[in-house]
Design a protein around this motif. Structure first.
Motif, PDB file in Angstrom:
ATOM      1  N   LEU A  60       0.832  -1.205   0.000  1.00  0.00           N
ATOM      2  CA  LEU A  60       0.000   0.000   0.000  1.00  0.00           C
ATOM      3  C   LEU A  60       0.868   1.258   0.000  1.00  0.00           C
ATOM      4  O   LEU A  60       0.544   2.243  -0.666  1.00  0.00           O
ATOM      5  CB  LEU A  60      -0.931  -0.004   1.210  1.00  0.00           C
ATOM      6  CG  LEU A  60      -1.980  -1.122   1.263  1.00  0.00           C
ATOM      7  CD1 LEU A  60      -2.877  -0.950   2.481  1.00  0.00           C
ATOM      8  CD2 LEU A  60      -2.809  -1.168  -0.008  1.00  0.00           C
ATOM      9  N   GLU A  61       1.954   1.223   0.733  1.00  0.00           N
ATOM     10  CA  GLU A  61       2.862   2.374   0.747  1.00  0.00           C
ATOM     11  C   GLU A  61       3.517   2.558  -0.618  1.00  0.00           C
ATOM     12  O   GLU A  61       3.732   3.690  -1.067  1.00  0.00           O
ATOM     13  CB  GLU A  61       3.933   2.173   1.827  1.00  0.00           C
ATOM     14  CG  GLU A  61       3.392   2.260   3.246  1.00  0.00           C
ATOM     15  CD  GLU A  61       4.427   1.890   4.298  1.00  0.00           C
ATOM     16  OE1 GLU A  61       5.496   1.353   3.911  1.00  0.00           O
ATOM     17  OE2 GLU A  61       4.169   2.136   5.491  1.00  0.00           O
ATOM     18  N   TYR A  62       3.819   1.450  -1.281  1.00  0.00           N
ATOM     19  CA  TYR A  62       4.471   1.511  -2.589  1.00  0.00           C
ATOM     20  C   TYR A  62       3.517   1.981  -3.684  1.00  0.00           C
ATOM     21  O   TYR A  62       3.870   2.829  -4.514  1.00  0.00           O
ATOM     22  CB  TYR A  62       5.038   0.133  -2.944  1.00  0.00           C
ATOM     23  CG  TYR A  62       5.706   0.081  -4.297  1.00  0.00           C
ATOM     24  CD1 TYR A  62       6.943   0.679  -4.496  1.00  0.00           C
ATOM     25  CD2 TYR A  62       5.106  -0.570  -5.377  1.00  0.00           C
ATOM     26  CE1 TYR A  62       7.565   0.638  -5.735  1.00  0.00           C
ATOM     27  CE2 TYR A  62       5.710  -0.618  -6.605  1.00  0.00           C
ATOM     28  CZ  TYR A  62       6.949  -0.014  -6.787  1.00  0.00           C
ATOM     29  OH  TYR A  62       7.554  -0.044  -8.018  1.00  0.00           O
ATOM     30  N   THR A  63       2.319   1.437  -3.704  1.00  0.00           N
ATOM     31  CA  THR A  63       1.369   1.736  -4.773  1.00  0.00           C
ATOM     32  C   THR A  63       0.566   3.009  -4.527  1.00  0.00           C
ATOM     33  O   THR A  63       0.073   3.629  -5.468  1.00  0.00           O
ATOM     34  CB  THR A  63       0.371   0.580  -4.961  1.00  0.00           C
ATOM     35  OG1 THR A  63      -0.351   0.388  -3.728  1.00  0.00           O
ATOM     36  CG2 THR A  63       1.095  -0.712  -5.325  1.00  0.00           C
ATOM     37  N   GLY A  64       0.385   3.362  -3.250  1.00  0.00           N
ATOM     38  CA  GLY A  64      -0.468   4.498  -2.928  1.00  0.00           C
ATOM     39  C   GLY A  64      -1.941   4.155  -2.952  1.00  0.00           C
ATOM     40  O   GLY A  64      -2.796   5.051  -2.875  1.00  0.00           O
ATOM     41  N   TRP A  65      -2.283   2.865  -3.017  1.00  0.00           N
ATOM     42  CA  TRP A  65      -3.678   2.457  -3.038  1.00  0.00           C
ATOM     43  C   TRP A  65      -4.341   2.759  -1.696  1.00  0.00           C
ATOM     44  O   TRP A  65      -3.769   2.488  -0.640  1.00  0.00           O
ATOM     45  CB  TRP A  65      -3.820   0.964  -3.316  1.00  0.00           C
ATOM     46  CG  TRP A  65      -3.418   0.546  -4.698  1.00  0.00           C
ATOM     47  CD1 TRP A  65      -3.386   1.315  -5.820  1.00  0.00           C
ATOM     48  CD2 TRP A  65      -2.982  -0.764  -5.106  1.00  0.00           C
ATOM     49  NE1 TRP A  65      -2.971   0.580  -6.901  1.00  0.00           N
ATOM     50  CE2 TRP A  65      -2.715  -0.697  -6.493  1.00  0.00           C
ATOM     51  CE3 TRP A  65      -2.804  -1.965  -4.441  1.00  0.00           C
ATOM     52  CZ2 TRP A  65      -2.273  -1.804  -7.215  1.00  0.00           C
ATOM     53  CZ3 TRP A  65      -2.361  -3.068  -5.163  1.00  0.00           C
ATOM     54  CH2 TRP A  65      -2.101  -2.982  -6.531  1.00  0.00           C
TER      55      TRP A  65
END
Length: 240
Positions: free
Chosen positions: A45-50
């Motif tokens: 989630l931190e990587y994708t920004g989802w």
């Protein structure tokens, strides 16, 4: 009393699958435990920004939750007192899954969803293609390679994955490459670059993709669903 684990993998398969293991567990503890899933999804989630409530986040969590549940359940069948998964357990898990498989179409649906989810994670601009820059970011931030190593590896990997740019790195191509990663018993083919970490002395020439075998109609792309048994949840989607 723990049972003897039967490992039928080649040394190369063990090596590359250990990189896959470390992708889930990047802290060098050499084991997956109950809260590893929550930590892993938090990184995604931190990587994708989802957003945690988005369809992409929910779908991602369900895919990896199912994978973790099956991994832990099958490991427990080998040793009922074991509440964690070691590298040796991981190898034994794949030793049961890989024999006889010729492509992703041979695997159960819950496993066939893994490369599709990874593709969505890497494809940050959501245009249906993975670029060399997106591969670099994935190697650096999710696989956690040093920036210079990630840059060098992504350049070589992208060249091999696309046959020097002749083919776009779309979902279909990535799915075949992921199959090569799982099934390949020797360090040849672009699958060795899935997690950007191999330096074997092999021919780095172009690798030609092959067409996947036709799938059964009931398991086609449009009808793939996650079928989960009634078992206790390992937790909810972590807060961002």
């Amino acid at each position: 009393m723990s049972s003897t684990k039967q490992i039928t993998l080649t040394p190369f398969q063990q090596e590359k699958l250990e990189y896959f293991f470390k992708f889930f567990e990047p802290n060098a503890d050499n084991e997956l435990v109950e809260d590893s899933l929550a930590k892993f999804v938090k990184r995604i989630l931190e990587y994708t920004g989802w957003d945690t409530k988005s369809h992409s986040a929910q779908e991602c969590y369900e895919v990896f939750e199912t994978f973790f549940e099956i991994l832990f359940d099958r490991t427990a069948k080998e040793d009922a007192s074991n509440h964690k998964v070691t590298v040796s357990d991981w190898w034994a898990f794949w030793s049961h899954l890989l024999p006889g498989c010729m492509g992703m179409y041979n695997f159960p649906i819950w496993l066939r969803l893994l490369p599709k989810t990874l593709f969505k994670i890497i494809d940050r601009d959501e245009d249906g293609l993975i670029t060399e820059q997106e591969l670099y970011q994935f190697y650096k931030d999710m696989v956690q390679l040093e920036a210079e190593e990630a840059r060098e590896n992504s350049h070589l990997a992208f060249s091999q994955m696309t046959d020097d740019g002749r083919y776009p790195l779309n979902l279909s191509g990535y799915d075949q490459i992921f199959a090569n990663f799982l099934i390949g018993r020797t360090p040849y083919g672009p699958g060795r670059h899935i997690f950007g970490c191999f330096e074997h002395s092999v021919d780095n020439g172009p690798f030609h993709l092959i067409m996947p075998a036709p799938e059964d109609e009931e398991e086609s792309e449009s009808t793939i669903k996650i079928h989960k048994e009634k078992r206790p949840k390992r937790g909810s989607l972590p807060a961002k």
